[in-house]
Design an enzyme around this catalytic site. Structure first.
Site, mmCIF file in Angstrom:
data_model
loop_
_atom_site.group_PDB
_atom_site.id
_atom_site.type_symbol
_atom_site.label_atom_id
_atom_site.label_comp_id
_atom_site.label_asym_id
_atom_site.label_seq_id
_atom_site.Cartn_x
_atom_site.Cartn_y
_atom_site.Cartn_z
ATOM 1 N N GLU A 144 0.837 -1.395 0.118
ATOM 2 C CA GLU A 144 0.146 -0.084 -0.242
ATOM 3 C C GLU A 144 0.742 1.133 0.002
ATOM 4 O O GLU A 144 0.116 2.074 0.648
ATOM 5 C CB GLU A 144 -0.854 0.445 1.043
ATOM 6 C CG GLU A 144 -2.347 -0.760 1.400
ATOM 7 C CD GLU A 144 -2.498 -0.651 -0.654
ATOM 8 O OE1 GLU A 144 -3.139 0.343 -1.721
ATOM 9 O OE2 GLU A 144 -2.880 -1.925 -0.847
HETATM 10 C C1 LIG Z 1 2.447 -9.827 0.885
HETATM 11 C C2 LIG Z 1 1.670 -8.739 -0.260
HETATM 12 C C3 LIG Z 1 1.455 -8.448 -0.885
HETATM 13 C C4 LIG Z 1 0.594 -7.190 -1.570
HETATM 14 N N1 LIG Z 1 -0.513 -7.258 -2.300
HETATM 15 C C5 LIG Z 1 -0.982 -6.259 -3.896
HETATM 16 C C6 LIG Z 1 -1.619 -6.489 -4.196
HETATM 17 O O1 LIG Z 1 -2.890 -6.718 -3.793
HETATM 18 N N2 LIG Z 1 -2.037 -5.591 -5.172
HETATM 19 C C7 LIG Z 1 -0.788 -4.759 -5.843
HETATM 20 O O2 LIG Z 1 -0.800 -3.693 -6.563
HETATM 21 N N3 LIG Z 1 0.067 -4.558 -5.167
HETATM 22 C C8 LIG Z 1 0.594 -5.919 -4.183
HETATM 23 N N4 LIG Z 1 1.738 -5.668 -3.578
HETATM 24 C C9 LIG Z 1 2.658 -5.381 -3.780
HETATM 25 C C10 LIG Z 1 3.141 -3.862 -3.055
HETATM 26 O O3 LIG Z 1 2.983 -2.850 -2.916
HETATM 27 C C11 LIG Z 1 4.652 -3.014 -3.412
HETATM 28 O O4 LIG Z 1 5.785 -4.147 -3.168
HETATM 29 C C12 LIG Z 1 5.351 -2.120 -3.390
HETATM 30 O O5 LIG Z 1 4.266 -0.984 -3.611
HETATM 31 C C13 LIG Z 1 6.588 -1.649 -3.259
HETATM 32 O O6 LIG Z 1 7.042 -1.715 -4.721
HETATM 33 P P1 LIG Z 1 7.915 -3.080 -5.313
HETATM 34 O O7 LIG Z 1 8.132 -3.726 -3.710
HETATM 35 O O8 LIG Z 1 8.187 -3.257 -6.222
HETATM 36 O O9 LIG Z 1 9.218 -2.153 -4.191
HETATM 37 P P2 LIG Z 1 10.333 -0.815 -4.969
HETATM 38 O O10 LIG Z 1 9.249 -0.080 -5.717
HETATM 39 O O11 LIG Z 1 11.288 -1.197 -5.463
HETATM 40 O O12 LIG Z 1 10.924 -0.138 -3.741
HETATM 41 C C14 LIG Z 1 11.946 -0.504 -2.868
HETATM 42 C C15 LIG Z 1 12.522 -0.201 -2.077
HETATM 43 O O13 LIG Z 1 12.734 1.502 -2.396
HETATM 44 C C16 LIG Z 1 11.781 2.774 -1.972
HETATM 45 N N5 LIG Z 1 11.210 3.998 -3.069
HETATM 46 C C17 LIG Z 1 11.399 3.482 -4.587
HETATM 47 N N6 LIG Z 1 11.028 4.458 -5.232
HETATM 48 C C18 LIG Z 1 11.454 5.360 -4.509
HETATM 49 C C19 LIG Z 1 11.019 6.887 -4.703
HETATM 50 N N7 LIG Z 1 11.025 7.287 -6.114
HETATM 51 N N8 LIG Z 1 11.411 7.184 -3.889
HETATM 52 C C20 LIG Z 1 12.071 7.022 -2.210
HETATM 53 N N9 LIG Z 1 11.943 5.148 -1.985
HETATM 54 C C21 LIG Z 1 11.766 5.246 -3.050
HETATM 55 C C22 LIG Z 1 11.065 2.214 -1.771
HETATM 56 O O14 LIG Z 1 10.482 2.318 -0.395
HETATM 57 C C23 LIG Z 1 10.990 0.713 -0.568
HETATM 58 O O15 LIG Z 1 11.875 0.650 0.720
HETATM 59 C C24 LIG Z 1 1.854 -7.018 -2.434
HETATM 60 C C25 LIG Z 1 3.461 -6.796 -1.950
HETATM 61 C C26 LIG Z 1 3.511 -7.998 -0.806
HETATM 62 C C27 LIG Z 1 5.054 -8.726 -0.470
#
Ligand SMILES: Cc1cc2nc3c(=O)[nH]c(=O)nc-3n(C[C@H](O)[C@H](O)[C@H](O)COP(=O)(O)OP(=O)(O)OC[C@H]3O[C@@H](n4cnc5c(N)ncnc54)[C@H](O)[C@@H]3O)c2cc1C
Length: 621
Positions: free
Chosen positions: A442
């Protein structure tokens, strides 16, 4: 202690003694309800949570989900629980009566969920369905409502939110899922979505995915995204599920926690025939999805509170039962009787730290829901705007502060248990594993902080932020002359002033085109704001508790100046013990934790840019 999920006395205190929920009953919208009805719903929720949802917590963790022949199977125990959840009409609580719902105030439905969300792996199924159904309720055509809404409100059909892709996590605008227009006005989707909670399961006969994709030819970035309804089974003329849509579940993730929640990788349209319907207007996908995301952010903030709550109550019970060591007063006597660990100062410190955090986080969550109710019933435009602003501002704090502090509370629970807490024979290690995800999904907490500092603080020229400061100052003013509270009120006042000044400092930085200072300090600011808000609520709670305690003690003819009589009074009256606990929570937090907010403000205003100036080569050799 009646249960180890939540302190029901605390819940009732917030609803009726602090936030005066009965006042909502004066509104025409809620005239069909009464306090008795709210209490009855909460009592049923309590029973359902204790008898059905809680018992599936461990089983769901152990069994997990499995993918077999393209179909996800959830833990066996969830089936009965989900059926009873639907039969009880729990998913329909917050929906409008015209959509088949009960139209309860947000704060009451939130209080109900406070009972359920401790088992987030289970709750994700009905929770996401509710969010997706609300999108259909708000943005669907009459035909779409007819096709999907009722079945989703009753829980017969499930729902999801599909945003994330391998290259579009935080960067949602980088989505490469495509939507191809069809001559009949429908669309065909092609793309891969990852990490989709409840992406597939065997609890419902159909699942409706709310999915973001870009219609061919639309602009890159978030502005070019539209939102679609993608059913697992296309709906026949008679409303029943028809042909299987063209997408498949490629895998379910192996996770650290919430094992009972199916987190799916979904491939849409490998055969070019994944049917989808546009929801709302083209290119309005993010705006529409934000409704679901904001609700989900409150839901995740609640995950923080409920994890903290269940962890705290378990740790408290353990601390009363576990015998280890002798009293500090007998430290020179090896023969001294052994005592429960709750007698040791450091264990008491951990417990009071947990208690004050749980209570303040719960207050934040309930207050935010109440602001939502007030925004909906308010007829005066300016006042409505004030409550809308409060929800806007508090949502990222609810999400990020509660999920991070919630995690730390679960971790502290393990510390209270000692080595046993680290072992899976005891329940607390699961609470920690299940809770960790709340700071990530989220919108990761760093992103929530950017939303707060980069967008929310400046909304309406900072008026929303100033309104919040004004609300806090009003509470403080009410206690500044109360002899036993005025020192605490003064401390909270200083912290609120530091918060206001830091907000102003950010505005000055922005005025000088220095965006890096606010952006790189966004997270410390969010956590500082969370602490100040917590201090505000705890002072307020203590003020209410003190008034009640005065009345109770006068009734009994007890004087606080007589320590022995006072202690006996607290021991003998459950209410007196509860109110006195509120005052201790406030005192402990305001004296010991709140100063961290002023320290954070000093750090922020130092304009130290180490995080940006350190060369990447210098992070490690
Ligand atoms: C168990 C689980 C359930 C989930 N359920 C859903 C779901 O139902 N629907 C759905 O759509 N998604 C879902 N997700 C996805 C989840 O919302 C994402 O994992 C999350 O948004 C982060 O994206 P990412 O994992 O690609 O991390 P990344 O985007 O790669 O981020 C990695 C780190 O870098 C930081 N970061 C990235 N970009 C920036 C920026 N521009 N500025 C500052 N910091 C930054 C982030 O804060 C984080 O700490 C789920 C994930 C999990 C693990």
């Amino acid at each position: 202690m009646a249960n180890l999920i939540l302190d029901e006395r605390d819940q009732k205190f917030l609803l009726y003694e602090m936030f005066d929920v009965e006042k909502l009953l004066e509104q025409p919208r809620y005239e069909a309800f009464s306090r008795d009805m709210f209490d009855m719903v909460l009592e049923e929720a309590r029973k359902f949570a204790i008898n059905e949802i809680f018992p599936t917590l461990k089983a769901g963790d152990r069994e997990g989900c499995r993918l077999q022949d393209g179909q996800v199977h959830v833990p066996e125990a969830y089936h009965r629980c989900y059926r009873l959840y639907c039969e009880g009409g729990w998913g329909a609580m917050g929906f409008l009566p015209e959509s088949g719902g009960q139209g309860l105030p947000h704060i009451v439905s939130l209080a109900v969920k406070d009972w359920f969300v401790h088992n987030f792996a289970f709750f994700a199924y009905p929770g996401l369905t509710e969010g997706a159904a609300r999108l259909v309720e708000s943005y669907g055509t009459e035909a779409q409502k007819k096709r999907y809404l009722e079945k989703m409100v009753t829980g017969e059909w499930g729902g999801t939110m599909c945003l994330t892709e391998p290259n579009a996590g935080t960067d949602v605008g980088n989505s490469s899922s495509r939507a191809l227009r069809q001559p009949d006005g429908t669309y065909r989707i092609q793309g891969t979505k990852i990490f989709i909670s409840s992406g597939d399961h065997d609890l419902c006969e159909n699942i409706v995915h709310a999915l973001l994709a870009r219609i061919e030819g639309d602009v890159p970035g978030t502005k070019g995204l539209s939102i679609f309804l993608v059913p697992k089974y296309l709906v026949d003329e008679d409303g029943s599920p028809g042909r299987r849509n063209d997408y498949e579940v490629a895998k379910i993730e192996e996770k650290m926690g919430i094992h009972g929640s199916a987190t799916c990788l979904l491939n849409f349209g490998d055969n070019g025939d994944c049917y989808a319907e546009l929801l709302g207007e083209e290119r309005q996908g993010m705006k529409i999805m934000f409704q679901m995301m904001n609700e989900a952010r409150i839901g995740v903030g609640m995950q923080g509170v409920t994890s903290a709550s269940i962890a705290y109550l378990h740790a408290l019970q353990y601390a009363k039962e576990r015998i280890q060591g002798s009293s500090i007063r007998d430290f020179k006597n090896p023969e001294a009787p052994r005592v429960p660990i709750i007698r040791h100062p450091d264990v008491r410190r951990m417990l009071l730290w947990m208690k004050s955090n749980v209570e303040s986080m719960r207050a934040l969550l309930y207050y935010t829901a109440l602001c939502g109710d007030r925004a909906e019933i308010e007829t005066d435009d300016a006042r409505r705007e004030r409550w809308i602003g409060m929800v806007e501002l508090l949502t990222p704090v609810c999400k990020a502060y509660n999920s991070d502090i919630g995690f730390r509370v679960t971790e502290t629970a393990i510390q209270v248990y000692g080595g046993y807490g680290y072992c899976s024979e005891y329940p607390v290690e699961q609470f920690l594993r299940d809770e960790k995800i709340a700071s990530i999904y989220e919108g990761a907490n760093g992103i929530q902080a950017l939303d707060l500092v980069g967008r929310k603080l400046a909304l309406k020229n900072g008026a929303y932020f100033m309104n919040l400061i004004g609300e806090m100052n009003e509470t403080i003013a009410g206690y500044r002359e109360v002899p036993d509270l005025k020192d605490l009120a003064e401390d909270v006042q200083k912290a609120v002033a530091a918060l206001g000044e830091t907000g102003f400092f950010f505005a000055q930085c922005a005025g000088q085109k220095d965006f890096l200072t606010p952006i790189s300090n966004a997270y410390p600011f969010l956590m500082m704001m969370g602490k100040v808000i917590a201090g505000w609520f705890l002072l307020w709670e203590a003020g209410v508790a003190m008034e009640k305690l005065d009345v109770l003690s006068q009734d009994k003819g007890v004087e606080s100046r007589d320590p022995a009589a006072w202690q006996a009074f607290i021991r003998e009256s459950k209410d007196a013990a509860f109110y006195s606990g509120k005052i201790f929570s406030a005192r402990y937090f305001i004296r010991n934790i709140l100063p961290e907010a002023e320290a954070a403000a000093r750090g922020i205003r130092s304009k130290d840019m180490s995080v940006m100036e350190i060369p990447e080569e210098s992070f490690a050799s």
